[in-house]
Design a protein around this motif. Structure first.
Motif, mmCIF file in Angstrom:
data_model
loop_
_atom_site.group_PDB
_atom_site.id
_atom_site.type_symbol
_atom_site.label_atom_id
_atom_site.label_comp_id
_atom_site.label_asym_id
_atom_site.label_seq_id
_atom_site.Cartn_x
_atom_site.Cartn_y
_atom_site.Cartn_z
ATOM 1 N N GLY A 1 22.528 -10.557 -106.900
ATOM 2 C CA GLY A 1 22.641 -8.985 -106.421
ATOM 3 C C GLY A 1 22.566 -8.888 -105.125
ATOM 4 O O GLY A 1 22.635 -7.742 -104.749
ATOM 5 N N GLY B 1 25.634 -6.793 -104.416
ATOM 6 C CA GLY B 1 25.685 -5.436 -105.047
ATOM 7 C C GLY B 1 26.828 -5.583 -106.117
ATOM 8 O O GLY B 1 27.088 -4.370 -106.890
ATOM 9 N N GLY C 1 26.984 -7.474 -109.110
ATOM 10 C CA GLY C 1 26.644 -7.778 -110.240
ATOM 11 C C GLY C 1 26.516 -9.281 -110.606
ATOM 12 O O GLY C 1 26.249 -9.809 -111.840
ATOM 13 N N PHE D 1 19.571 -2.316 -104.026
ATOM 14 C CA PHE D 1 19.973 -3.705 -104.782
ATOM 15 C C PHE D 1 19.462 -4.697 -104.221
ATOM 16 O O PHE D 1 19.398 -4.922 -102.918
ATOM 17 N N SER E 1 15.002 -8.101 -109.881
ATOM 18 C CA SER E 1 15.905 -8.054 -109.185
ATOM 19 C C SER E 1 16.928 -7.108 -109.710
ATOM 20 O O SER E 1 17.019 -6.968 -110.885
ATOM 21 N N SER F 1 21.262 -6.602 -109.788
ATOM 22 C CA SER F 1 22.322 -6.896 -109.201
ATOM 23 C C SER F 1 23.597 -5.707 -108.867
ATOM 24 O O SER F 1 24.735 -6.114 -108.535
ATOM 25 N N TYR F 2 23.333 -4.587 -109.154
ATOM 26 C CA TYR F 2 24.051 -3.356 -109.128
ATOM 27 C C TYR F 2 23.280 -2.461 -108.316
ATOM 28 O O TYR F 2 22.103 -2.348 -108.463
#
Length: 262
Positions: free
Chosen positions: A87, A90, A92, A134, A149, A151-152
């Protein structure tokens, strides 16, 4: 020859700037692709990020391992070493990107106005004042109420409906200035003022809440509630904020005199 840059920022081992023409130049150590040139070559001098020449960039920010750019149309691009944790960029996944890649998905229909990079996370503000984060969620640094966490990009829900006007990322803490409606005690006049919210790791008193406890969601710094804040910046163990009246307030670790107080 480079003219005076419009915006600039420094990471740990690299730097970036935006010219008045909206071009991005980076230089320094290229480890993980954070310079955005698509090569593994370090650069001792500012070098044009050619893949961004089709976009007019307004703002740039540097983390330790990644770099972000915001275009004048509100698009957010990230690049660098995404392999350290899921992430960081950002997109994914934990894939690194050697050239800038636009973040889509959750940002469709939104315009990004400002971005700040921490070492392991990123925060940005939309043109409507929404705050998104993110990256690594350790210590609650993303402000989503947990240690997960992300990821987006994900909106900080506890500030939804409020207007965030500034944000800054430290290594393990985040600080924002949020517009809050206040009523003067001498009249019924209601005004908006920028209040300081902090969250993440509270060690070294960097959050300003009078203790060293972590905060998993944005928490207003109660002792500074009477101030109207305008700008904010974070170091590793400190926070510095500027009020609209020109006062500079600092909090955190003072062992090297970095708070500016004798």
């Amino acid at each position: 020859m480079l003219r005076s840059p419009r915006r600039r920022d420094c990471g740990v081992k690299h730097a970036a700037l935006v010219t008045k023409n909206g071009e991005v130049f980076t230089w320094g150590e290229d480890s993980g692709g954070r310079l955005g040139h698509g090569t593994r070559e370090d650069s001792a001098h500012p070098r044009l990020v050619e893949s961004l020449t089709v976009s007019n960039v307004d703002f740039v920010a540097c983390g330790e391992f990644h770099t972000c750019a915001v275009t004048t149309t509100g698009e957010l691009y990230t690049w660098g070493d995404g392999t350290h944790n899921v992430g960081l960029l950002g997109h994914g996944n934990d894939v690194g990107h050697w050239i800038p890649k636009r973040i889509s998905g959750a940002l469709e229909g939104l315009q990004v106005a400002y971005v700040s990079c921490g070492t392991w996370h990123t925060a940005f503000i939309t043109s409507m004042g929404q705050l998104f984060t993110f990256g690594d969620g350790s210590f609650g640094v993303l402000g989503h109420g947990d240690l997960k966490s992300v990821s987006y990009p994900k909106e900080v829900e506890s500030l939804s409906g409020l207007k965030t006007i500034a944000v800054a990322c430290g290594v393990w803490h985040t600080v924002a200035i949020v517009e809050v409606i206040v009523t003067r005690s001498s009249s019924s006049l209601k005004l908006s003022a920028g209040k300081l919210f902090t969250w993440g790791d509270g060690d070294k008193h960097r959050l300003g809440h009078g203790d060293k406890e972590a905060r998993l969601k944005p928490s207003c710094v109660a002792t500074l509630i009477d101030h109207d804040f305008y700008r904010v910046a974070c170091g590793h163990n400190l926070t510095v904020a500027l009020t609209t009246s020109g006062q500079v307030l600092s909090m955190g670790n003072a062992v090297y005199g970095q708070l500016g107080n004798p």
